[in-house]
Design an enzyme around this catalytic site. Structure first.
Site, PDB file in Angstrom:
ATOM      1  N   TYR A   1       7.317   6.731   8.748  1.00 58.81           N
ATOM      2  CA  TYR A   1       6.307   5.686   8.585  1.00 58.81           C
ATOM      3  C   TYR A   1       6.944   4.565   7.766  1.00 58.81           C
ATOM      4  CZ  TYR A   1       1.507   3.882   7.846  1.00 58.81           C
ATOM      5  OH  TYR A   1       0.357   3.122   7.826  1.00 58.81           O
TER       6      TYR A   1
ATOM      7  N   ASP B   1      -4.576   2.322  -0.279  1.00 59.19           N
ATOM      8  CA  ASP B   1      -5.525   1.726   0.651  1.00 59.19           C
ATOM      9  C   ASP B   1      -6.216   0.511   0.055  1.00 59.19           C
ATOM     10  OD1 ASP B   1      -5.167   3.610   2.746  1.00 59.19           O
ATOM     11  OD2 ASP B   1      -6.280   5.066   1.548  1.00 59.19           O
TER      12      ASP B   1
ATOM     13  N   GLU C   1      -4.432   9.111  13.395  1.00 53.04           N
ATOM     14  CA  GLU C   1      -4.311   9.360  11.957  1.00 53.04           C
ATOM     15  C   GLU C   1      -5.711   9.418  11.374  1.00 53.04           C
ATOM     16  OE1 GLU C   1      -2.494   7.321   7.873  1.00 53.04           O
ATOM     17  OE2 GLU C   1      -1.937   6.502   9.830  1.00 53.04           O
TER      18      GLU C   1
END
Length: 263
Positions: free
Chosen positions: A174, A60, A49
């Site tokens: 995911y 993030d 990734e």
């Protein structure tokens, strides 16, 4: 289910839990990023990734935010990331997923991005902040280019919302181990096994689990439960220890430890 490098990679490891390591392209440099990608492959990664540096990476945590800021200061943009993938692709068939946000794709143009990403050898795309029911032309462009679109399923995803996400997923699902941002403890985790069971009952796609996985012991806890463990912030922390020396050796060492823990 259509064939892709991602689906083939998971099919080749049916019953096993693979490693999908993450890096921010351009941290500490594009050349070192390429060497890190090669190191991950040597270590036995299932797929890679690659994060596109972005000024507002809402999913993030501080480690990946710091990496993005560094790369942005060096002028790394979307086309640099695609060129990085193309360089890697000259010697490797390992699947590569690009993780980005809606804004960088929109700035380039969804159709242009999808076409150039496919030409560079990208296999899948994560658009972290784009719901599947918005900007339909973006999702169509990914489909037209043959790119797998990977969506995030969170502990807070409702039973009503889950089918809509899974309908848009390609390659794998995911599944977030908890709420919050990457690389930090805390957040709501819920019952991971129940979430995995719900995803598997509604989709035939493999399931990767990410967020909060940093050590071999963290990875070992997913062995036999998920099809992949996705690890990112831990690798970026290793870069931060000394961006000028020993980066590739440090990340390869952790990747090997994670792969071994998943066996």
């Amino acid at each position: 289910m259509r064939s892709s490098r991602l689906t083939s990679a998971f099919a080749a490891r049916t019953g096993a839990t693979g490693l999908i390591p993450f890096l921010t392209a351009g941290y500490p440099s594009l050349d070192v990023s390429l060497e890190m990608m090669r190191a991950f492959e040597r270590a036995g990664a299932l797929a890679l990734e690659v994060g596109v540096p972005f000024s507002d990476p809402i999913a993030d945590g501080p480690d990946i935010q710091r990496a993005s800021e560094w790369a942005l200061r060096a002028g790394v943009g979307m086309r640099d990331v695609l060129e990085l993938v193309a360089r890697f692709r000259t010697t490797s068939s390992l699947p590569v997923i690009v993780m980005t946000y809606a804004n960088p794709v929109a700035r380039l143009g969804a159709a242009t991005f999808a076409r150039e990403a496919a030409a560079a050898g990208v296999d899948g795309v994560i658009l972290s902040d784009l719901p599947p029911d918005e900007l339909g032309e973006t999702w169509t462009a990914m489909d037209d280019a043959g790119l797998d679109t990977i969506l995030l399923v969170a502990p807070t995803t409702s039973a009503e919302r889950l089918p809509r996400l899974l309908e848009r997923c390609r390659g794998f699902v995911y599944c977030l181990s908890r709420t919050g941002v990457t690389g930090q403890a805390g957040g709501y985790a819920g019952a991971l096994d129940e979430r995995l069971a719900a995803v598997r009952s509604a989709s035939g796609l493999p399931v990767g689990v990410g967020f909060g996985i940093s050590t071999p012991s963290d990875a070992a806890a997913l062995r036999g439960r998920a099809d992949a463990a996705i690890v990112g912030a831990a690798f970026m922390r290793l870069v931060t220890q000394d961006p000028d020396h020993g980066v590739v050796e440090r990340v390869e060492g952790l990747a090997r430890g994670l792969v071994e823990a998943l066996r």
